[in-house]
Design a protein around this motif. Structure first.
Motif, PDB file in Angstrom:
ATOM      1  N   ARG A 108     -50.418  10.164 -51.846  1.00  0.00           N
ATOM      2  CA  ARG A 108     -49.293  10.171 -50.907  1.00  0.00           C
ATOM      3  C   ARG A 108     -49.050   8.782 -50.320  1.00  0.00           C
ATOM      4  N   ALA A 114     -47.208   6.881 -52.919  1.00  0.00           N
ATOM      5  CA  ALA A 114     -45.823   7.343 -53.045  1.00  0.00           C
ATOM      6  C   ALA A 114     -44.974   6.890 -51.864  1.00  0.00           C
ATOM      7  N   PRO A 134     -38.482   7.307 -54.512  1.00  0.00           N
ATOM      8  CA  PRO A 134     -38.854   8.504 -55.281  1.00  0.00           C
ATOM      9  C   PRO A 134     -38.315   8.495 -56.710  1.00  0.00           C
ATOM     10  N   ARG A 135     -37.360   7.639 -56.986  1.00  0.00           N
ATOM     11  CA  ARG A 135     -36.812   7.604 -58.337  1.00  0.00           C
ATOM     12  C   ARG A 135     -37.638   6.749 -59.288  1.00  0.00           C
ATOM     13  N   TYR A 148     -41.026   6.758 -59.509  1.00  0.00           N
ATOM     14  CA  TYR A 148     -42.274   7.323 -59.986  1.00  0.00           C
ATOM     15  C   TYR A 148     -42.121   8.802 -60.285  1.00  0.00           C
ATOM     16  N   ARG A 149     -43.075   9.288 -61.035  1.00  0.00           N
ATOM     17  CA  ARG A 149     -43.109  10.688 -61.393  1.00  0.00           C
ATOM     18  C   ARG A 149     -44.540  11.163 -61.207  1.00  0.00           C
ATOM     19  N   MET A 150     -44.683  12.319 -60.596  1.00  0.00           N
ATOM     20  CA  MET A 150     -46.000  12.855 -60.308  1.00  0.00           C
ATOM     21  C   MET A 150     -46.294  13.937 -61.344  1.00  0.00           C
ATOM     22  N   PRO A 159     -49.037  16.712 -62.022  1.00  0.00           N
ATOM     23  CA  PRO A 159     -50.290  17.398 -61.724  1.00  0.00           C
ATOM     24  C   PRO A 159     -50.770  18.114 -62.980  1.00  0.00           C
ATOM     25  N   ARG A 165     -46.995  17.483 -55.692  1.00  0.00           N
ATOM     26  CA  ARG A 165     -47.274  17.684 -57.115  1.00  0.00           C
ATOM     27  C   ARG A 165     -46.347  18.712 -57.739  1.00  0.00           C
ATOM     28  N   GLN A 175     -40.412  17.752 -58.218  1.00  0.00           N
ATOM     29  CA  GLN A 175     -40.042  16.757 -59.226  1.00  0.00           C
ATOM     30  C   GLN A 175     -38.703  16.144 -58.827  1.00  0.00           C
ATOM     31  N   VAL A 176     -38.723  14.849 -58.495  1.00  0.00           N
ATOM     32  CA  VAL A 176     -37.480  14.170 -58.129  1.00  0.00           C
ATOM     33  C   VAL A 176     -36.906  13.485 -59.360  1.00  0.00           C
ATOM     34  N   SER A 191     -33.544  11.173 -60.651  1.00  0.00           N
ATOM     35  CA  SER A 191     -32.262  10.556 -60.365  1.00  0.00           C
ATOM     36  C   SER A 191     -31.601  10.326 -61.701  1.00  0.00           C
TER      37      SER A 191
END
Lengths: 497, 497
Positions: free
Chosen positions: A317, A320, A325-326, A328-330, A332, B68, B71-72, B74
């Motif tokens: 967190r 992040a 937010p655009r 990176y991609r998380m 799990p 997690r 999912q964002v 763009s």
């Protein structure tokens, strides 16, 4: 080595017509069994001389078998999504699932061979591409795949005759290759490098079959028989060997029982004021680095592993929080989907490999194979032991494509974990983070210590080193994570010059 | 309609701090339930004025909930793979699965609004984009999705102040939008068209929420409350309504029981000599057309439906035989995977939409919804009835993007089917094609006749017409299929001028 495929092999139509009905029936039956058994895929690689019947063979397979479960892919000019990722990504995208047949028409061999003949790939590059191909096929075979490689051959004289014959046939325009086959140098180079390629990548489990392409009947019947025999053998073998799980599982790291994790000073701490200030500094630095124009030539991948309750989530967190937010991609990593289970182990991670300019955060990762799957016995020793090499090969492909790879193990001691489990049970909105499974895993503390030790020893490489993070103090851990990421980015940008 | 969001709403820090812990806990719990219940996705669309806190809100959701499972995405400049397909493909690619939260930051609304303000989209184009958005959201809601749409607002004066404030903050560079917000015309146009957009696309199941973005506390608390209330309501509603399957299922096509399929003359035949000659002609024609440079602006999709044993497979094979295996892709539609089941019904077909220049052959298709799923009761009447409209919308998007869509129903009579079933049971390499299920389906012949009648009536459109193929004679059917494909390609190329 191609000499015997320049003799002008042929068989007559009568022999062909007599044999085909039974062959076709047997092939259909084998394909049906493959699908019904559903425990391995068949991958067919088509290579060889222009005009030697590569395309016709692929069409014949469609004709003789059930075309709905044969997927033909040709790898031509890569799309921009493919260009922004490691070269192997496009192949992983198209791997056939268990029970299916994939035909790669244009594949890693045609790429390296065309590159070598055209001169865009030098000797060292060619050797390296060969090594990667061998490693990939080794992995596929270990995952149970049947890999068949065909080299369709013609003597130069017969090729020239064939090319003339085809020139005016509109239905055959798709034979066009980027090489100019009318030059005799091209043929010679192609055969010379092709021979070495075939020799170097021939192995028992993914063998090459050299087939003379001059006579349609001979070529078709030869391919059909090879395909049938290989498929039948594999079906039989797979049924028999529901993997032999025994064997010795120890990797062994010295006799003195000293562990890497023991060497950590878990008492390291940061006070609140120092933390706040460093957090802001490191987050601003990360934000700035991610917007550096040099990032366009790189991607960033961070792997978070660690003890349960070591603070992976809260460290992620803080990373992040510094970012758009655009960017990176998380990802799990939990239980695999059925599509993921139908592919080799690393497929589910290849799916999420970021393109240049982007950042993927794996909350748990491919290392599950040598951690939880090893400790819980979900993977057989033979499988998790080969995983070290496969993972190293995977990560090498990432870093070669410009990906900056940072791997964290967040370490806490047993007492700290106990306190955190208890605290989670008491905090209403953290209750969902603690389950019976967490308590069970805790019982296996020592097994994990050993597994982590082996993992770090075997997969910490120059370009993809592990960072052990002392995480008894969450503030200390978060700062170390951020700083390590920043240093990795700066190092990579610095090397760009 | 945005006036109330220009009042300068604010709340004080104390109120905010007092409310957030409970809100956060409840949001986490709701998110956990969403994942555990696993029967619908939450899709959040973020839109509005530059500087009104869109990005901060997305980050806040990550902070308050479990990132997690959020999912964002763009949607910036489309990749070449995206550009070669219908515009909506990129959204379908990224739809959240059941149990997940997807945040579309940059979405169909921002695309249409930016286009309208920049002038690349005229009034009619804007209206059309709105219609498509409404249809898409309607479908998502019918599939169970919860869709929340936020418009973050600021008065022009406050926006200008905010933009100045942000200009020097390096962490906020990602707010950059392609529009020049310093021009007052831009703000005015954006708001004017934005209002209409919000009005036209507001509906009960996918409502817009207009939130003033001036004060961080006000904005965040408002969004959090809306999100929580909507999610809790949806969770409760979904638990209760395990869909009401009753209701009237008849579509109704006149009272005289005359069916489209009855009007076919199934006695049409082709003799062997005529067939051989026409087959060669039509295959050569198809091969030529697929290599026409005009194909670069088109894709081709062929749908094969028909009675069991009507000869779909052999007709498809005659099509494939004319082509380079690299030009086409065969997609057999069987049982969906778990990833497919976790998405709206059409997702599994969107996955396989071909790019320009390519050809996808669907062996069975999305029409399963209104055929087997209707007849067997796998889909509730309310679901298969709405499918006609959804399918028409889907196909319209394909054809608008240049896809040539050809749909075949291969029809045979009951006696012919019986004979073919019996013959299959006797031919060794066709045995696998006949199962008990085929015999069971045969019992429902009349139900299928009715379903086909409704299907053709409701989904045969000018740009995507059905072709009924008289298939008692396989030769006749194969030629009709090939000729229909060729005519469709020629018609499309002719319209290109």
């Amino acid at each position: 080595m191609f000499e015997s495929a320049e003799l002008g092999h042929r068989i007559d139509k009568k022999t062909f017509d007599a044999e085909v009905p039974a062959l076709r029936e047997a092939l259909l039956q084998a394909q049906f069994d493959l699908k019904a058994q559903g425990d391995f895929p068949l991958l067919i690689l088509i290579n060889g001389i222009e005009g030697a019947g590569k395309g016709e063979t692929v069409k014949l397979l469609h004709e003789w078998m059930d075309p709905r479960h044969i997927q033909v892919t040709s790898f031509e000019h890569p799309s921009d999504e493919e260009q922004a990722r490691p070269a192997a990504w496009r192949y992983w995208r198209q791997l056939p699932a268990k029970g299916q047949i994939g035909v790669f028409f244009g594949n890693w061999y045609s790429q390296m061979l065309q590159g070598r003949v055209a001169g865009t790939l030098d000797e060292a590059g060619f050797e390296h591409a060969l090594d990667e191909a061998v490693a990939l096929e080794q992995m596929l075979c270990n995952e149970g795949a049947l890999v068949l490689k065909f080299w369709f051959h013609l003597s130069q004289q017969r090729m020239n005759a064939r090319l003339e014959e085809l020139e005016d046939d509109p239905q055959h325009s798709w034979r066009i290759s980027p090489l100019d086959w009318h030059q005799s140098r091209i043929y010679e180079d192609f055969v010379r490098h092709g021979q070495r390629m075939v020799q170097r990548s021939n192995c028992q489990r993914a063998p090459w079959h050299v087939v003379e392409g001059f006579d349609h009947y001979y070529r078709s019947l030869t391919v059909g028989r090879i395909l049938l025999a290989s498929l039948q053998d594999a079906l039989k073998a797979r049924r028999k060997d529901r993997r032999d799980v025994g064997g010795t599982a120890r990797v062994g790291n010295g006799l003195d029982q000293r562990r890497l994790l023991d060497s950590l000073d878990l008492s390291q701490r940061l006070d609140k004021a120092g933390y706040q200030q460093q957090l802001l500094t490191e987050q601003a630095r990360l934000s700035r680095l991610m917007r550096d124009p040099k990032m366009k030539r790189h991607a960033l991948v961070a792997v978070f592993e660690g003890n349960d309750a070591a603070g992976k989530g809260s460290a992620i967190r803080r990373v992040a929080d510094a970012l758009d937010p655009r960017q990176y991609r998380m990802v799990p990593i939990g239980a695999p989907s059925d599509e993921e289970l139908a592919h080799p182990y690393l497929w589910r991670f290849w799916r999420h490999v970021p393109p240049h300019g982007r950042f993927t955060i794996f909350d748990r990762s491919w290392y599950g194979r040598v951690l939880v799957e090893r400790v819980e016995g979900f993977a057989a020793p033979v499988d998790w032991q080969r995983a070290y090499g496969e993972i190293n090969a995977f990560e090498e492909q990432l870093t070669e494509a410009g990906t900056i790879l940072v791997k964290f193990w967040l370490a806490i001691d047993r007492d700290t974990q106990y306190e955190r489990f208890k605290a989670r049970e008491k905090t209403p909105f953290k209750r969902f983070k603690i389950t019976d499974e967490d308590w069970r895993n805790r019982e296996k503390w020592d097994d994990y210590v050993e597994a982590v030790d082996d993992m770090v020893t075997r997969t910490s490489t120059r370009d993809a080193p592990w960072t052990l993070v002392e995480a008894n103090d969450k503030r200390y851990a978060r700062i170390k994570v951020l700083r390590t990421l920043n240093e990795a980015l700066e190092r990579a940008f610095g090397q760009d010059g």
